[in-house]
Design a protein around this motif. Structure first.
Motif, PDB file in Angstrom:
ATOM      1  N   ILE A  94       0.864  -1.180   0.000  1.00 25.57           N
ATOM      2  CA  ILE A  94       0.000   0.000   0.000  1.00 25.57           C
ATOM      3  C   ILE A  94       0.902   1.231   0.000  1.00 25.57           C
ATOM      4  O   ILE A  94       1.696   1.431   0.919  1.00 25.57           O
ATOM      5  CB  ILE A  94      -0.939   0.032   1.226  1.00 25.57           C
ATOM      6  N   ALA A  95       0.778   2.039  -1.033  1.00 25.89           N
ATOM      7  CA  ALA A  95       1.595   3.246  -1.183  1.00 25.89           C
ATOM      8  C   ALA A  95       1.228   4.279  -0.116  1.00 25.89           C
ATOM      9  O   ALA A  95       0.111   4.250   0.425  1.00 25.89           O
ATOM     10  CB  ALA A  95       1.392   3.836  -2.582  1.00 25.89           C
ATOM     11  N   PRO A  96       2.144   5.194   0.193  1.00 24.86           N
ATOM     12  CA  PRO A  96       1.832   6.235   1.177  1.00 24.86           C
ATOM     13  C   PRO A  96       0.649   7.090   0.718  1.00 24.86           C
ATOM     14  O   PRO A  96       0.537   7.420  -0.461  1.00 24.86           O
ATOM     15  CB  PRO A  96       3.119   7.065   1.268  1.00 24.86           C
ATOM     16  N   GLY A  97      -0.245   7.366   1.660  1.00 26.80           N
ATOM     17  CA  GLY A  97      -1.414   8.190   1.358  1.00 26.80           C
ATOM     18  C   GLY A  97      -2.510   7.465   0.606  1.00 26.80           C
ATOM     19  O   GLY A  97      -3.499   8.073   0.210  1.00 26.80           O
ATOM     20  N   LYS A  98      -2.379   6.162   0.427  1.00 31.29           N
ATOM     21  CA  LYS A  98      -3.374   5.393  -0.332  1.00 31.29           C
ATOM     22  C   LYS A  98      -4.118   4.431   0.592  1.00 31.29           C
ATOM     23  O   LYS A  98      -3.719   4.203   1.724  1.00 31.29           O
ATOM     24  CB  LYS A  98      -2.705   4.598  -1.454  1.00 31.29           C
ATOM     25  N   GLU A  99      -5.194   3.841   0.049  1.00 35.56           N
ATOM     26  CA  GLU A  99      -5.962   2.862   0.793  1.00 35.56           C
ATOM     27  C   GLU A  99      -6.359   1.723  -0.127  1.00 35.56           C
ATOM     28  O   GLU A  99      -6.387   1.865  -1.351  1.00 35.56           O
ATOM     29  CB  GLU A  99      -7.197   3.495   1.427  1.00 35.56           C
ATOM     30  N   VAL A 100      -6.638   0.589   0.482  1.00 32.58           N
ATOM     31  CA  VAL A 100      -7.106  -0.595  -0.227  1.00 32.58           C
ATOM     32  C   VAL A 100      -8.437  -0.984   0.407  1.00 32.58           C
ATOM     33  O   VAL A 100      -8.536  -1.079   1.634  1.00 32.58           O
ATOM     34  CB  VAL A 100      -6.089  -1.751  -0.112  1.00 32.58           C
ATOM     35  N   THR A 101      -9.434  -1.196  -0.443  1.00 33.22           N
ATOM     36  CA  THR A 101     -10.747  -1.571   0.051  1.00 33.22           C
ATOM     37  C   THR A 101     -10.949  -3.074  -0.093  1.00 33.22           C
ATOM     38  O   THR A 101     -10.761  -3.633  -1.171  1.00 33.22           O
ATOM     39  CB  THR A 101     -11.850  -0.809  -0.719  1.00 33.22           C
ATOM     40  N   LEU A 102     -11.290  -3.706   1.017  1.00 37.98           N
ATOM     41  CA  LEU A 102     -11.646  -5.124   1.036  1.00 37.98           C
ATOM     42  C   LEU A 102     -13.161  -5.174   0.888  1.00 37.98           C
ATOM     43  O   LEU A 102     -13.888  -4.607   1.705  1.00 37.98           O
ATOM     44  CB  LEU A 102     -11.212  -5.774   2.341  1.00 37.98           C
ATOM     45  N   LYS A 103     -13.644  -5.830  -0.204  1.00 37.87           N
ATOM     46  CA  LYS A 103     -15.076  -5.806  -0.491  1.00 37.87           C
ATOM     47  C   LYS A 103     -15.514  -7.104  -1.152  1.00 37.87           C
ATOM     48  O   LYS A 103     -14.687  -7.834  -1.717  1.00 37.87           O
ATOM     49  CB  LYS A 103     -15.409  -4.622  -1.387  1.00 37.87           C
ATOM     50  N   PRO A 104     -16.816  -7.397  -1.084  1.00 36.15           N
ATOM     51  CA  PRO A 104     -17.324  -8.597  -1.748  1.00 36.15           C
ATOM     52  C   PRO A 104     -16.967  -8.572  -3.239  1.00 36.15           C
ATOM     53  O   PRO A 104     -17.040  -7.533  -3.892  1.00 36.15           O
ATOM     54  CB  PRO A 104     -18.840  -8.507  -1.547  1.00 36.15           C
ATOM     55  N   GLY A 105     -16.524  -9.718  -3.756  1.00 30.54           N
ATOM     56  CA  GLY A 105     -16.180  -9.820  -5.159  1.00 30.54           C
ATOM     57  C   GLY A 105     -14.774  -9.338  -5.497  1.00 30.54           C
ATOM     58  O   GLY A 105     -14.380  -9.314  -6.653  1.00 30.54           O
ATOM     59  N   GLY A 106     -13.990  -8.970  -4.490  1.00 32.61           N
ATOM     60  CA  GLY A 106     -12.631  -8.488  -4.718  1.00 32.61           C
ATOM     61  C   GLY A 106     -11.709  -8.983  -3.621  1.00 32.61           C
ATOM     62  O   GLY A 106     -11.789 -10.138  -3.199  1.00 32.61           O
TER      63      GLY A 106
END
Length: 144
Positions: A94-106
């Motif tokens: 995860i790059a600085p200042g970024k986010e990753v979303t954990l979600k259904p189908g991904g």
């Protein structure tokens, strides 16, 4: 000869460095965590939420655990040629200042073999392990 003012300055610098290092883990967070309530008798569930990196440098998630489940891992569901596939994700940069979303189908957490009763409204602990050894704690709220 070391003077008393020099020692005070040195101790002050050490304390500042220690507190800055201690504050750094708080720059990664897991927010909005939730688990879909599994059907009765099901021994696995999926977890979702947002992992945010507000650190000055990139971070990499290398593991996930929970006191509420014997086995937790990061997975990704993909669709290729009309076929849905799920695979384990060993590392998640995860790059600085970024986010990753954990979600259904991904991207999502696979939560297997619960050691607690998974009931609607319960808040289950989860811990992310970062490549540099830091730990990030969060919760997953069980909902329908």
């Amino acid at each position: 000869m070391i003077t008393k003012p020099f020692v005070c300055v040195l101790l002050g610098l050490c304390a500042a460095a220690a507190s800055a290092g201690a504050a750094e883990p708080a720059c990664v967070s897991l927010t909005g965590g939730w688990v879909r309530l599994p059907p009765p008798g099901m021994t696995m569930a999926a977890g979702y939420g947002t992992i945010r990196n507000d650190c000055k440098a990139a971070v990499t998630v290398v593991g996930v655990g929970s006191k509420a489940f014997d086995d937790v891992s990061l997975h990704e569901t993909t669709l290729a040629d009309g076929v849905s596939r799920m695979r384990a994700v060993e590392t998640l940069p995860i790059a600085p200042g970024k986010e990753v979303t954990l979600k259904p189908g991904g991207l999502h957490l696979m939560l297997m073999e619960p050691v607690v009763k998974v009931t609607e409204g319960a808040e289950l602990p989860v811990r992310l392990s970062l490549q540099d050894g830091r730990k990030v704690d969060g919760t997953l709220k069980v909902r329908r």
